[in-house]
Design a protein around this motif. Structure first.
Motif, PDB file in Angstrom:
ATOM      1  N   LYS A  27     -46.005 -33.799 -12.742  1.00 58.33           N
ATOM      2  CA  LYS A  27     -45.727 -35.175 -13.179  1.00 58.33           C
ATOM      3  C   LYS A  27     -44.234 -35.425 -13.337  1.00 58.33           C
ATOM      4  N   GLU A  28     -43.450 -34.353 -13.415  1.00 57.62           N
ATOM      5  CA  GLU A  28     -41.993 -34.492 -13.515  1.00 57.62           C
ATOM      6  C   GLU A  28     -41.430 -34.829 -12.130  1.00 57.62           C
ATOM      7  N   PRO A  29     -40.597 -35.866 -12.010  1.00 53.98           N
ATOM      8  CA  PRO A  29     -40.035 -36.211 -10.700  1.00 53.98           C
ATOM      9  C   PRO A  29     -39.121 -35.102 -10.176  1.00 53.98           C
ATOM     10  N   MET A  30     -39.163 -34.882  -8.864  1.00 57.98           N
ATOM     11  CA  MET A  30     -38.349 -33.838  -8.229  1.00 57.98           C
ATOM     12  C   MET A  30     -37.008 -34.359  -7.742  1.00 57.98           C
ATOM     13  N   GLY A  31     -36.711 -35.604  -8.043  1.00 59.94           N
ATOM     14  CA  GLY A  31     -35.455 -36.206  -7.621  1.00 59.94           C
ATOM     15  C   GLY A  31     -35.247 -37.500  -8.372  1.00 59.94           C
ATOM     16  N   PRO A  32     -34.176 -38.230  -8.015  1.00 64.68           N
ATOM     17  CA  PRO A  32     -33.908 -39.508  -8.684  1.00 64.68           C
ATOM     18  C   PRO A  32     -34.987 -40.541  -8.366  1.00 64.68           C
ATOM     19  N   ILE A  33     -35.209 -41.434  -9.323  1.00 64.59           N
ATOM     20  CA  ILE A  33     -36.196 -42.508  -9.159  1.00 64.59           C
ATOM     21  C   ILE A  33     -35.461 -43.798  -8.845  1.00 64.59           C
ATOM     22  N   GLU A  34     -35.942 -44.505  -7.844  1.00 63.23           N
ATOM     23  CA  GLU A  34     -35.346 -45.779  -7.432  1.00 63.23           C
ATOM     24  C   GLU A  34     -36.455 -46.823  -7.375  1.00 63.23           C
ATOM     25  N   THR A  35     -36.152 -48.034  -7.804  1.00 57.69           N
ATOM     26  CA  THR A  35     -37.148 -49.102  -7.750  1.00 57.69           C
ATOM     27  C   THR A  35     -36.902 -50.065  -6.591  1.00 57.69           C
ATOM     28  N   ASP A  36     -35.750 -49.996  -5.970  1.00 53.87           N
ATOM     29  CA  ASP A  36     -35.389 -50.896  -4.879  1.00 53.87           C
ATOM     30  C   ASP A  36     -35.327 -50.101  -3.575  1.00 53.87           C
ATOM     31  N   ALA A  37     -36.212 -50.428  -2.639  1.00 54.57           N
ATOM     32  CA  ALA A  37     -36.274 -49.690  -1.372  1.00 54.57           C
ATOM     33  C   ALA A  37     -34.980 -49.823  -0.573  1.00 54.57           C
ATOM     34  N   ASP A  38     -34.338 -50.985  -0.623  1.00 54.29           N
ATOM     35  CA  ASP A  38     -33.079 -51.164   0.109  1.00 54.29           C
ATOM     36  C   ASP A  38     -32.010 -50.212  -0.402  1.00 54.29           C
ATOM     37  N   VAL A  39     -31.930 -50.065  -1.720  1.00 57.82           N
ATOM     38  CA  VAL A  39     -30.951 -49.155  -2.319  1.00 57.82           C
ATOM     39  C   VAL A  39     -31.303 -47.711  -1.955  1.00 57.82           C
ATOM     40  N   LEU A  40     -32.574 -47.360  -2.045  1.00 61.90           N
ATOM     41  CA  LEU A  40     -33.005 -46.002  -1.692  1.00 61.90           C
ATOM     42  C   LEU A  40     -32.633 -45.686  -0.247  1.00 61.90           C
ATOM     43  N   LEU A  41     -32.887 -46.623   0.652  1.00 59.65           N
ATOM     44  CA  LEU A  41     -32.625 -46.385   2.073  1.00 59.65           C
ATOM     45  C   LEU A  41     -31.145 -46.193   2.381  1.00 59.65           C
ATOM     46  N   GLU A  42     -30.260 -46.709   1.528  1.00 59.88           N
ATOM     47  CA  GLU A  42     -28.821 -46.489   1.723  1.00 59.88           C
ATOM     48  C   GLU A  42     -28.471 -45.007   1.641  1.00 59.88           C
ATOM     49  N   ASP A  43     -29.288 -44.237   0.915  1.00 55.82           N
ATOM     50  CA  ASP A  43     -29.037 -42.809   0.736  1.00 55.82           C
ATOM     51  C   ASP A  43     -29.837 -41.929   1.696  1.00 55.82           C
ATOM     52  N   VAL A  44     -30.511 -42.541   2.664  1.00 55.20           N
ATOM     53  CA  VAL A  44     -31.297 -41.783   3.639  1.00 55.20           C
ATOM     54  C   VAL A  44     -30.478 -41.644   4.910  1.00 55.20           C
ATOM     55  N   SER A  45     -30.192 -40.393   5.285  1.00 59.88           N
ATOM     56  CA  SER A  45     -29.394 -40.198   6.495  1.00 59.88           C
ATOM     57  C   SER A  45     -30.130 -39.399   7.567  1.00 59.88           C
ATOM     58  N   GLY A  46     -31.178 -38.701   7.198  1.00 56.56           N
ATOM     59  CA  GLY A  46     -31.946 -37.909   8.160  1.00 56.56           C
ATOM     60  C   GLY A  46     -33.346 -38.467   8.306  1.00 56.56           C
ATOM     61  N   PRO A  47     -34.264 -37.640   8.782  1.00 58.55           N
ATOM     62  CA  PRO A  47     -35.655 -38.079   8.898  1.00 58.55           C
ATOM     63  C   PRO A  47     -36.213 -38.500   7.531  1.00 58.55           C
TER      64      PRO A  47
END
Length: 188
Positions: A27-47
């Motif tokens: 139940k503990e998150p394994m990474g940061p939690i984001e509520t905005d998909a646009d903001v999350l996608l800014e940090d996606v660089s690979g698959p």
């Protein structure tokens, strides 16, 4: 396009089962939690691997098709709203069986095959896709993003590297079942 259920090599054998004593740790998150998909996608660089209907819906609505999405038409054990279901199942390429609190050979093999495909692939899971986050982290390449839902909080973004894989491996090794077969299939 669905796989051929008559193929004996694709039996949906149960490999691992989540023991009750591990449930609270997951139940503990394994990474940061984001509520905005646009903001999350800014940090996606690979698959990008999305696990869950609501997560996949928000990522698709933000203009990005995940390289692999795993959905089961449910959120918090309830059917998702029609708009979410229609959006996430529109691109279903393959299906896999995976009962709740388990990891099967079928879902592992389907995950591996989906990652090898050139085009975005959506896997419709008959059962539950939640635990597939763990093998997805294990087989994703370095720098890949695995995104999954944290109920009532948002989307957890895990950037895959050796340290994250070590942590996930330690969790998976505490599952009950056929560890040898699980790792054999995962590392093929």
């Amino acid at each position: 396009m669905t796989r051929d259920d008559s193929d004996p090599d694709r039996a949906d054998e149960q490999l691992l089962v989540l023991p009750d004593e591990l449930r609270h740790e997951l139940k503990e998150p394994m990474g940061p939690i984001e509520t905005d998909a646009d903001v999350l996608l800014e940090d996606v660089s690979g698959p990008l691997i999305a696990v869950g209907d609501v997560v996949t819906y928000h990522i698709v609505r933000a203009g990005r098709d995940p390289d692999v999405a795993l959905v089961d038409e449910r959120t918090k054990r309830q059917l998702v709203e029609a708009e979410i279901r229609e959006t996430v199942t529109e691109r279903v390429n393959v299906e896999a069986r995976n009962p709740p609190a388990e990891l099967t050979s079928d879902v592992l093999e389907t995950l591996r095959e989906s990652l090898e495909r050139e085009e975005p692939t959506t896997v419709l899971v008959d059962g539950e896709e939640d635990l597939v986050v763990l093998p997805a982290i294990m087989v994703a390449p370095d720098g890949a993003s695995v995104v999954y839902g944290q109920p009532d909080e948002g989307m957890v973004h895990v950037v895959v590297d050796d340290e994250v894989r070590r942590e996930v491996r330690a969790l998976l090794e505490r599952f009950e079942g056929d560890q040898e077969r699980f790792w054999e299939l995962l590392e093929e």
